[in-house]
Design a protein around this motif. Structure first.
Motif, PDB file in Angstrom:
ATOM      1  N   ASP A 157       0.828  -1.209   0.000  1.00  0.00           N
ATOM      2  CA  ASP A 157       0.000   0.000   0.000  1.00  0.00           C
ATOM      3  C   ASP A 157       0.863   1.260   0.000  1.00  0.00           C
ATOM      4  O   ASP A 157       0.378   2.345   0.324  1.00  0.00           O
ATOM      5  CB  ASP A 157      -0.918   0.012   1.218  1.00  0.00           C
ATOM      6  N   VAL A 158       2.124   1.117  -0.358  1.00  0.00           N
ATOM      7  CA  VAL A 158       3.054   2.243  -0.380  1.00  0.00           C
ATOM      8  C   VAL A 158       3.360   2.613  -1.828  1.00  0.00           C
ATOM      9  O   VAL A 158       3.642   1.738  -2.650  1.00  0.00           O
ATOM     10  CB  VAL A 158       4.364   1.894   0.369  1.00  0.00           C
ATOM     11  N   ARG A 159       3.283   3.896  -2.128  1.00  0.00           N
ATOM     12  CA  ARG A 159       3.641   4.351  -3.467  1.00  0.00           C
ATOM     13  C   ARG A 159       5.113   4.737  -3.488  1.00  0.00           C
ATOM     14  O   ARG A 159       5.595   5.425  -2.593  1.00  0.00           O
ATOM     15  CB  ARG A 159       2.789   5.548  -3.890  1.00  0.00           C
ATOM     16  N   LEU A 160       5.801   4.309  -4.538  1.00  0.00           N
ATOM     17  CA  LEU A 160       7.201   4.666  -4.729  1.00  0.00           C
ATOM     18  C   LEU A 160       7.286   5.712  -5.834  1.00  0.00           C
ATOM     19  O   LEU A 160       6.879   5.456  -6.969  1.00  0.00           O
ATOM     20  CB  LEU A 160       8.022   3.435  -5.100  1.00  0.00           C
ATOM     21  N   VAL A 161       7.798   6.869  -5.489  1.00  0.00           N
ATOM     22  CA  VAL A 161       7.947   7.971  -6.433  1.00  0.00           C
ATOM     23  C   VAL A 161       9.411   8.043  -6.838  1.00  0.00           C
ATOM     24  O   VAL A 161      10.287   8.300  -6.004  1.00  0.00           O
ATOM     25  CB  VAL A 161       7.491   9.301  -5.807  1.00  0.00           C
ATOM     26  N   HIS A 162       9.695   7.809  -8.108  1.00  0.00           N
ATOM     27  CA  HIS A 162      11.081   7.780  -8.565  1.00  0.00           C
ATOM     28  C   HIS A 162      11.679   9.178  -8.505  1.00  0.00           C
ATOM     29  O   HIS A 162      11.098  10.150  -8.997  1.00  0.00           O
ATOM     30  CB  HIS A 162      11.146   7.242  -9.998  1.00  0.00           C
ATOM     31  N   LEU A 163      12.863   9.266  -7.893  1.00  0.00           N
ATOM     32  CA  LEU A 163      13.566  10.547  -7.802  1.00  0.00           C
ATOM     33  C   LEU A 163      14.740  10.603  -8.771  1.00  0.00           C
ATOM     34  O   LEU A 163      14.868  11.552  -9.537  1.00  0.00           O
ATOM     35  CB  LEU A 163      14.057  10.777  -6.365  1.00  0.00           C
ATOM     36  N   LEU A 164      15.595   9.602  -8.737  1.00  0.00           N
ATOM     37  CA  LEU A 164      16.730   9.597  -9.663  1.00  0.00           C
ATOM     38  C   LEU A 164      17.339   8.208  -9.741  1.00  0.00           C
ATOM     39  O   LEU A 164      17.128   7.361  -8.874  1.00  0.00           O
ATOM     40  CB  LEU A 164      17.785  10.626  -9.255  1.00  0.00           C
ATOM     41  N   ASP A 165      18.083   7.978 -10.798  1.00  0.00           N
ATOM     42  CA  ASP A 165      18.917   6.787 -10.938  1.00  0.00           C
ATOM     43  C   ASP A 165      20.359   7.194 -10.672  1.00  0.00           C
ATOM     44  O   ASP A 165      20.866   8.149 -11.273  1.00  0.00           O
ATOM     45  CB  ASP A 165      18.787   6.203 -12.345  1.00  0.00           C
ATOM     46  N   ASP A 166      20.987   6.483  -9.767  1.00  0.00           N
ATOM     47  CA  ASP A 166      22.332   6.823  -9.311  1.00  0.00           C
ATOM     48  C   ASP A 166      23.313   5.749  -9.784  1.00  0.00           C
ATOM     49  O   ASP A 166      23.431   4.682  -9.177  1.00  0.00           O
ATOM     50  CB  ASP A 166      22.323   6.909  -7.780  1.00  0.00           C
ATOM     51  N   PRO A 167      24.028   5.984 -10.882  1.00  0.00           N
ATOM     52  CA  PRO A 167      24.943   4.971 -11.405  1.00  0.00           C
ATOM     53  C   PRO A 167      26.195   4.845 -10.550  1.00  0.00           C
ATOM     54  O   PRO A 167      26.699   5.831  -9.992  1.00  0.00           O
ATOM     55  CB  PRO A 167      25.278   5.483 -12.808  1.00  0.00           C
ATOM     56  N   TYR A 168      26.707   3.631 -10.472  1.00  0.00           N
ATOM     57  CA  TYR A 168      27.950   3.380  -9.749  1.00  0.00           C
ATOM     58  C   TYR A 168      29.147   3.724 -10.633  1.00  0.00           C
ATOM     59  O   TYR A 168      29.091   3.596 -11.859  1.00  0.00           O
ATOM     60  CB  TYR A 168      28.033   1.920  -9.312  1.00  0.00           C
TER      61      TYR A 168
END
Length: 298
Positions: A157-168
């Motif tokens: 029941d939790v929404r995940l809001v994408h913020l960024l992709d962090d490459p290694y």
């Protein structure tokens, strides 16, 4: 239990001086007002009004209930005002949980922006490291958590809001044999000694291990460090190479070089986790917007 609405009708009769005047003020018929007062008298078992000339005045019980009705009316009005302030984002409290490397880059500028837009909202900030902050949201102990979260995990029941992709990125000591290459194949690092820089139970280490497995090897960790700054120091000293998220490499050790890696390029997704039921809150939506702004900043 006393009927609060009937108490307010009684108060209207007492302050108006008659049933007829109270009915006109309330928009009721005199008969309806009388019925409400009679029903309240049956509840308390005492007379509440007595006739005086063409009007009425309260008995001792009537005065007592009228005084309490005034207090209740004031409290209800204050509650309505407080609810309106909360609904419009002027007041309230937001509990935020985050992991360390998201603090300075994402959380700090986002909270500063939130306070400018919603100065009356209190903010409870808490670092959750190395534990996963997502359960804090699921259990209702936090309104929002900044998390590292693979895209394909169930969301409940939790929404995940994408913020960024962090490459290694590969972190090498200056003078390393691979430092001359601008982009490294992940397999270039297969035979190197590695400096560990992730918590063993955290999701970030698993991202690194999965990428290496996709490239056909397992990294040989010769030094363990659960701190990126310390890990860079070990790399600078020549004890091994590291693979670290780009977001932590804004401040880097002067004796290391940073290179892109590919095939595959490990990437950790950073999300804001919020409960679906909390999304209507204006302050929470403002915080999400502020986090997106921080994530989009150079």
């Amino acid at each position: 239990m006393l009927d609060v609405r009937r108490m307010q009708v009684l108060r209207a009769v007492v302050t108006s001086g008659s049933v007829t005047a109270a009915a006109a003020n309330l928009g009721y018929t005199p008969s309806a007002v009388s019925q409400q007062v009679t029903a309240l008298e049956k509840q308390v078992g005492m007379a509440l009004l007595e006739r005086v000339g063409r009007g009425v005045q309260p008995t001792a019980a009537g005065r007592l209930l009228t005084e309490h009705a005034a207090i209740i009316g004031k409290n209800v009005a204050e509650a309505e005002t407080a609810l309106a302030d909360l609904r419009d984002g002027r007041t309230g409290r937001l509990s935020i949980r985050y992991f360390a490397t998201a603090g300075a880059t994402l959380v700090a500028p986002a909270v500063a922006q939130l306070r400018r837009a919603h100065p009356g909202v209190q903010v409870d900030l808490r670092l959750i490291d190395p534990d996963d902050p997502l359960p804090e949201v699921k259990k209702g102990r936090a309104d929002l958590a900044v998390v590292v979260h693979p895209r394909d995990r169930p969301r409940d029941d939790v929404r995940l809001v994408h913020l960024l992709d962090d490459p290694y990125r590969a972190v090498l000591p200056k003078g390393h044999r691979l430092a001359a290459k601008r982009v490294l194949e992940l397999t270039d690092l297969a035979d190197e000694p590695w400096v560990g820089n992730e918590w063993p139970e955290g999701p970030c280490l698993q991202i690194v291990l999965d990428a290496c497995a996709s490239a056909g090897f397992s990294p040989d960790f010769v030094v363990d460090s659960e701190d990126y700054a310390t890990a860079q120091g070990f790399v600078a000293a020549g004890l091994g190479i590291g693979l670290m998220p780009g977001i932590v490499l804004g401040s880097r050790h002067p004796a290391v070089v940073v290179r892109k890696v590919r095939n595959p390029e490990p990437i950790r997704g950073i999300f804001a986790a919020v409960r679906e039921t909390s999304l209507p809150q204006p302050a929470l939506r403002g915080l999400l917007d502020a986090l997106r702004d921080a994530a989009a900043a150079p």
